[in-house]
Write an enzyme that holds these catalytic residues in place. Structure first.
Site, short mmCIF file in Angstrom:
data_model
loop_
_atom_site.label_atom_id
_atom_site.label_comp_id
_atom_site.label_asym_id
_atom_site.label_seq_id
_atom_site.Cartn_x
_atom_site.Cartn_y
_atom_site.Cartn_z
N PHE A 222 0.62 -1.33 0.40
CA PHE A 222 0.25 0.24 0.22
C PHE A 222 0.77 1.45 -0.09
CE2 PHE A 222 -3.10 3.03 1.72
CZ PHE A 222 -4.42 2.91 1.37
N ASP B 169 0.88 -5.12 8.72
CA ASP B 169 -0.68 -4.33 8.20
C ASP B 169 -1.66 -4.87 8.64
OD1 ASP B 169 -1.99 -2.40 7.64
OD2 ASP B 169 0.08 -1.08 6.83
N TYR C 89 -11.65 1.89 9.29
CA TYR C 89 -12.58 2.10 8.38
C TYR C 89 -13.10 1.41 7.81
CZ TYR C 89 -8.74 4.42 6.27
OH TYR C 89 -7.59 4.74 5.70
N LYS C 90 -11.44 0.22 7.23
CA LYS C 90 -12.29 -1.02 6.27
C LYS C 90 -13.38 -2.05 6.98
CE LYS C 90 -8.45 0.17 4.10
NZ LYS C 90 -6.76 0.42 4.21
N ARG D 64 -11.31 -3.52 -8.26
CA ARG D 64 -11.59 -4.59 -7.05
C ARG D 64 -13.09 -4.79 -6.76
NH1 ARG D 64 -8.26 -2.12 -2.35
NH2 ARG D 64 -9.52 -0.76 -2.36
C1 LIG Z 1 -5.71 1.43 4.28
C2 LIG Z 1 -4.84 1.15 4.25
C3 LIG Z 1 -3.70 2.25 5.28
C4 LIG Z 1 -4.36 3.48 5.56
O1 LIG Z 1 -3.65 4.66 5.91
P1 LIG Z 1 -4.00 6.27 6.73
O2 LIG Z 1 -3.09 6.34 7.71
O3 LIG Z 1 -5.03 5.48 7.61
O4 LIG Z 1 -4.29 6.25 5.58
C5 LIG Z 1 -2.53 1.97 5.64
N1 LIG Z 1 -2.15 0.98 4.80
C6 LIG Z 1 -2.59 -0.29 4.30
C7 LIG Z 1 -2.04 -1.40 3.69
C8 LIG Z 1 -4.06 -0.13 4.26
O5 LIG Z 1 -4.84 -0.84 3.53
#
Ligand SMILES: *Cc1c(COP(=O)(O)O)cnc(C)c1O
Length: 405
Positions: free
Chosen positions: A127, A204, A229-230, A378
Site C-alpha cells: 500500500f 500491516d 475504517y475498512k 476490486r
Molecule cells: C487502508 C490502508 C492504510 C491507511 O492508512 P491511513 O493512515 O489510514 O491513511 C495503510 N496501509 C494499508 C495496507 C491500508 O490498506
C-alpha cells in the site's frame, strides 16, 4: 458451485450472519455496495453513539467528560480489538493516530532496537502510505530500503522475504493481506525467518482485520498496525490501532514523546518518562469523537467473531469465483487474486484491459467498486454487509458492460 441467482438467494437464506445486516445503515436497493474494504458501512450503534458523545458528553458534559471515560477509549478499544478480533492479549493493542503515523512510530522504534543494522525490507506492491512512510523514515535515519519485487497477484512469498534478509536487516515491514490482489502473506513463516536472521517484523493488518482469524499472538510478530475504517466499520478516517508484543513493550521506544504517553500524565511533571505498557505508545489527546464512533463498529465485528467472519468471507469470495467463471471469463476478464481460498483475503480482483473505464460505467450503474492500477477491478466483500446476491448482481452488470465494449 453454481453461479445463478437462485443459488445466490439460497446462500443468503442459509447465511448464519445474515441478521447482522440489520445492524447497519445500508444504501437503497438501487445500490450494490462492494467497497467495504475501502470504507465499511455505518453501524446503527455508531449513529446513536455519535449523538450521545457530541450532544451529551461534549455539548452538556463539556470538559467534565474527560473525567468520565473519554481517557479510557484508546485502551478500551485496544483491548476489545485484541481479545475480540485480533487474537492478542488485553494490554497489547491501543487505538490511536492513523495507520500512517502508527507505521512511522513502530518502524522507528524497531530501527532503534537493532543498532548496527540499517536495512528495512519492504514490498514494491505494498500500500502506498506504507512505502512512503518507510522512505521518509529511511531518509531521516540514513537507513536503506531493500525492496522485494513480489508477484502482483500472489503477493510476497516466503522465498522473496528470505532472499532479502541478511545481517544488516533491522525490520521487515509487510502487509498481511495485499490491498490489490487480496493475497494472504504466510506471516508465521515470514516472522520465523526474520527472527532467525535477527530482524523484527511489522505487519500491516489493514486488510485482514475483521475478515481473517489472525491469531496475532501466535504469529509471533513483533509489531502490527491496522486501520479501523475498512472491515471494522469505524468511520472515515477513524483512528487506527497499533500492537506491540507484550515482551517488547518496555524495551522499545516510540519517537513521539507526547503527554498522553507519559507516566502519570496529569501530573504534568518535568521531563518525559514513558508510561508503562501499551500506554507508552500514545502521543497526544485522543480523537474522542472518532474513537467513540469506531468503537461501535469494532463491537459489532467482535460480536460476530473471527471464525464466523472468515467462513462467510471465504464463501463470498468462492461464490465470486464461480460468477467470474460463468459471466466474466467469456467477456475477457482474468482473475487478479490468488485462486485457492486459503490464499485469499476478503476481496477479489478482476483484471481487464478496459478496467478503468468499466469501473466508471459500473459506478453509474449503481455498483460501487474501485479500480487499482494497472487493470484491477476490486470487489470488496464485507462479511457483515455483503450478500451473495450483491456479488451476483455486481458480476452480471460488469459482464453486461464489458460485452458492450
Ligand atoms: C487502508 C490502508 C492504510 C491507511 O492508512 P491511513 O493512515 O489510514 O491513511 C495503510 N496501509 C494499508 C495496507 C491500508 O490498506
Amino acid at each position: 458451485m453454481s453461479a445463478d441467482l437462485d443459488h445466490a438467494l439460497q446462500l443468503d437464506a442459509d447465511d448464519p450472519l445474515a441478521s447482522f445486516r440489520d445492524r447497519f445503515v445500508l444504501p437503497g436497493p438501487e445500490t450494490v455496495y462492494l467497497n467495504g474494504n475501502s470504507l465499511g458501512c455505518l453501524p446503527r450503534d455508531a449513529l446513536e453513539r455519535l449523538d450521545e458523545v457530541v450532544k451529551g458528553e461534549w455539548g452538556t458534559g463539556l470538559s467534565r467528560s474527560w473525567g468520565s471515560n473519554w481517557g479510557e477509549l484508546p485502551l478500551r478499544i485496544g483491548d476489545l480489538l485484541a481479545t475480540g478480533v485480533l487474537g492478542a492479549g488485553a494490554g497489547d493493542v491501543v487505538a490511536t493516530d492513523s495507520t500512517t503515523i502508527g507505521l512511522y512510530k513502530l518502524a522507528w522504534a524497531a530501527l532503534d532496537a537493532r543498532p548496527g543494522r540499517d536495512v528495512i525490507v519492504a514490498d514494491v506492491h505494498d500500500f502506498p502510505t506504507d512505502r512512503y512512510v518507510l522512505e521518509g523514515l529511511a531518509a531521516a535515519r540514513g537507513a536503506e530500503i531493500r525492496w522485494i519485487s513480489s508477484d502482483p497477484v500472489e503477493g510476497p512469498s516466503v522465498g522473496d522475504v528470505e532472499s532479502a534478509l541478511g545481517g544488516d536487516v533491522a525490520l521487515v515491514c509487510v502487509s498481511h493481506v495485499g490491498y490489490r490482489s487480496g493475497a494472504i502473506l504466510d506471516a508465521a513463516a515470514v516472522v520465523g525467518l526474520a527472527h532467525e536472521g535477527g530482524a523484527m517484523v511489522l505487519l500491516d493488518l489493514s486488510h485482514s482485520v475483521g475478515v481473517l482469524e489472525i491469531g496475532l499472538s501466535d504469529l509471533g510478530a513483533d509489531l502490527a498496525v491496522g486501520c479501523t475504517y475498512k472491515y471494522l466499520s469505524g468511520g472515515p478516517g477513524a483512528p487506527a490501532f497499533l500492537y506491540v508484543r507484550p515482551d517488547l513493550q518496555e524495551e522499545l521506544q516510540q519517537p513521539i514523546w507526547g503527554w498522553w504517553g507519559r507516566r502519570d500524565s496529569m501530573a504534568m511533571g518535568q521531563g518525559y518518562e514513558r508510561a508503562d505498557g501499551i500506554s507508552g505508545y500514545l502521543g497526544g489527546s485522543p480523537a474522542i469523537i472518532g474513537l467513540a464512533v469506531a468503537e461501535a463498529g469494532v463491537r459489532v465485528v467482535a460480536e460476530a467473531g473471527p471464525a464466523a467472519l472468515r467462513r462467510k468471507s471465504v464463501a463470498l469470495t468462492e461464490f465470486a469465483k464461480s460468477c467470474f467463471g460463468a459471466y466474466l471469463v467469456p467477456v475477457g476478464f482474468r482473475f487478479g487474486s490468488p485462486w485457492p481460498w486459503e490464499r485469499r483475503g476478503s476481496h477479489v480482483s478482476f483484471r481487464h484491459a478496459d478496467g478503468r473505464e468499466l469501473v466508471q460505467r459500473l459506478l453509474k450503474a449503481g455498483v460501487v467498486v474501485d479500480f487499482r492500477d494497472p487493470d484491477s477491478i476490486r470487489f470488496g466483500l464485507a462479511p457483515l454487509t455483503t450478500r451473495f446476491v450483491d456479488v451476483y448482481e455486481g458480476c452480471r452488470r460488469l459482464a453486461e458492460l464489458a460485452s458492450e465494449t
